[in-house]
Write an enzyme that holds these catalytic residues in place. Sequence first.
Site, PDB file in Angstrom:
ATOM      1  N   ALA A 138       3.733   6.972   2.658  1.00 28.44           N
ATOM      2  CA  ALA A 138       3.839   6.034   3.778  1.00 28.44           C
ATOM      3  C   ALA A 138       2.476   5.415   4.043  1.00 28.44           C
ATOM      4  CB  ALA A 138       4.357   6.738   5.025  1.00 28.44           C
ATOM      5  N   ASP A 139       2.506   4.249   4.670  1.00 23.46           N
ATOM      6  CA  ASP A 139       1.277   3.613   5.108  1.00 23.46           C
ATOM      7  C   ASP A 139       1.525   2.934   6.452  1.00 23.46           C
ATOM      8  OD1 ASP A 139      -1.553   2.958   4.313  1.00 23.46           O
ATOM      9  OD2 ASP A 139      -0.817   0.951   4.761  1.00 23.46           O
ATOM     10  N   THR A 140       0.562   3.072   7.351  1.00 25.02           N
ATOM     11  CA  THR A 140       0.679   2.497   8.693  1.00 25.02           C
ATOM     12  C   THR A 140      -0.429   1.477   8.903  1.00 25.02           C
ATOM     13  OG1 THR A 140       1.642   4.541   9.563  1.00 25.02           O
ATOM     14  CG2 THR A 140       0.671   3.016  11.171  1.00 25.02           C
TER      15      THR A 140
ATOM     16  N   THR B  34       0.827  -1.212   0.000  1.00 22.45           N
ATOM     17  CA  THR B  34       0.000   0.000   0.000  1.00 22.45           C
ATOM     18  C   THR B  34       0.863   1.265   0.000  1.00 22.45           C
ATOM     19  OG1 THR B  34      -0.261  -0.237   2.405  1.00 22.45           O
ATOM     20  CG2 THR B  34      -2.044  -1.059   1.026  1.00 22.45           C
TER      21      THR B  34
ATOM     22  N   ALA C   5       5.333   1.455   6.558  1.00 24.21           N
ATOM     23  CA  ALA C   5       6.185   1.346   5.377  1.00 24.21           C
ATOM     24  C   ALA C   5       6.336   2.730   4.756  1.00 24.21           C
ATOM     25  CB  ALA C   5       5.577   0.374   4.366  1.00 24.21           C
TER      26      ALA C   5
END
Length: 203
Positions: free
Chosen positions: A82-84, A57, A119
């Site tokens: 970014a992805d959490t 993602t 990420a």
Amino acid sequence: MTDASPARLYLASASPRRRELLTQIGLAHDVLRVPAPPGEDEPQHPGESAADYVRRTARDKAERGRDWLRLQALPALPLLAADTTVILDGQVLGKPVDRDDAIRILQALSGRSHQVHTAVALWTGERLLEAVSITEVQMRPLQLDEIMRYCDSGEPYGKAGAYGIQGLAGTFVARIAGSYTGVMGLPLFETANLLRAAGIALP
């Protein structure tokens, strides 16, 4: 723009927390508001692990940002996305869809340890650089009435795992092992390493 300095990259995220963290390290940037795909969260592919999901993602966000940049004929600056994701027992706990869902998620996290994966993906020229921060978070036991009061605050909504460590839910967290800024949504250590690898000097 975060300050009077020329932007040095685009942030492909509407998250105020990610913008605050870039500002914290003095990195001038512009927010690139890329149209989101349909739905609140991107679906997890069949057979895809939670760890692979968060990496994909973030990469997808960076690729959409790069394509939007070209479509709008904007200056070709590096682009950060970014992805959490909150992971409990190998399962992704996304953003709550409503109050009942937020209560369900927080009850599942109560008194237990979970992981937060963030990420980070950086497009620079034709290169894609990636990094992942993994943090173990231990929640103290939560009473239903305090979960409900927390939901009344409005803070759980729009957040993976239905909580924000930098807000009221900071009192829910007994300990962490890893990156505090990663739990917030942008791990500064990993992000700084990517920027340096791309030749972007930090202040």
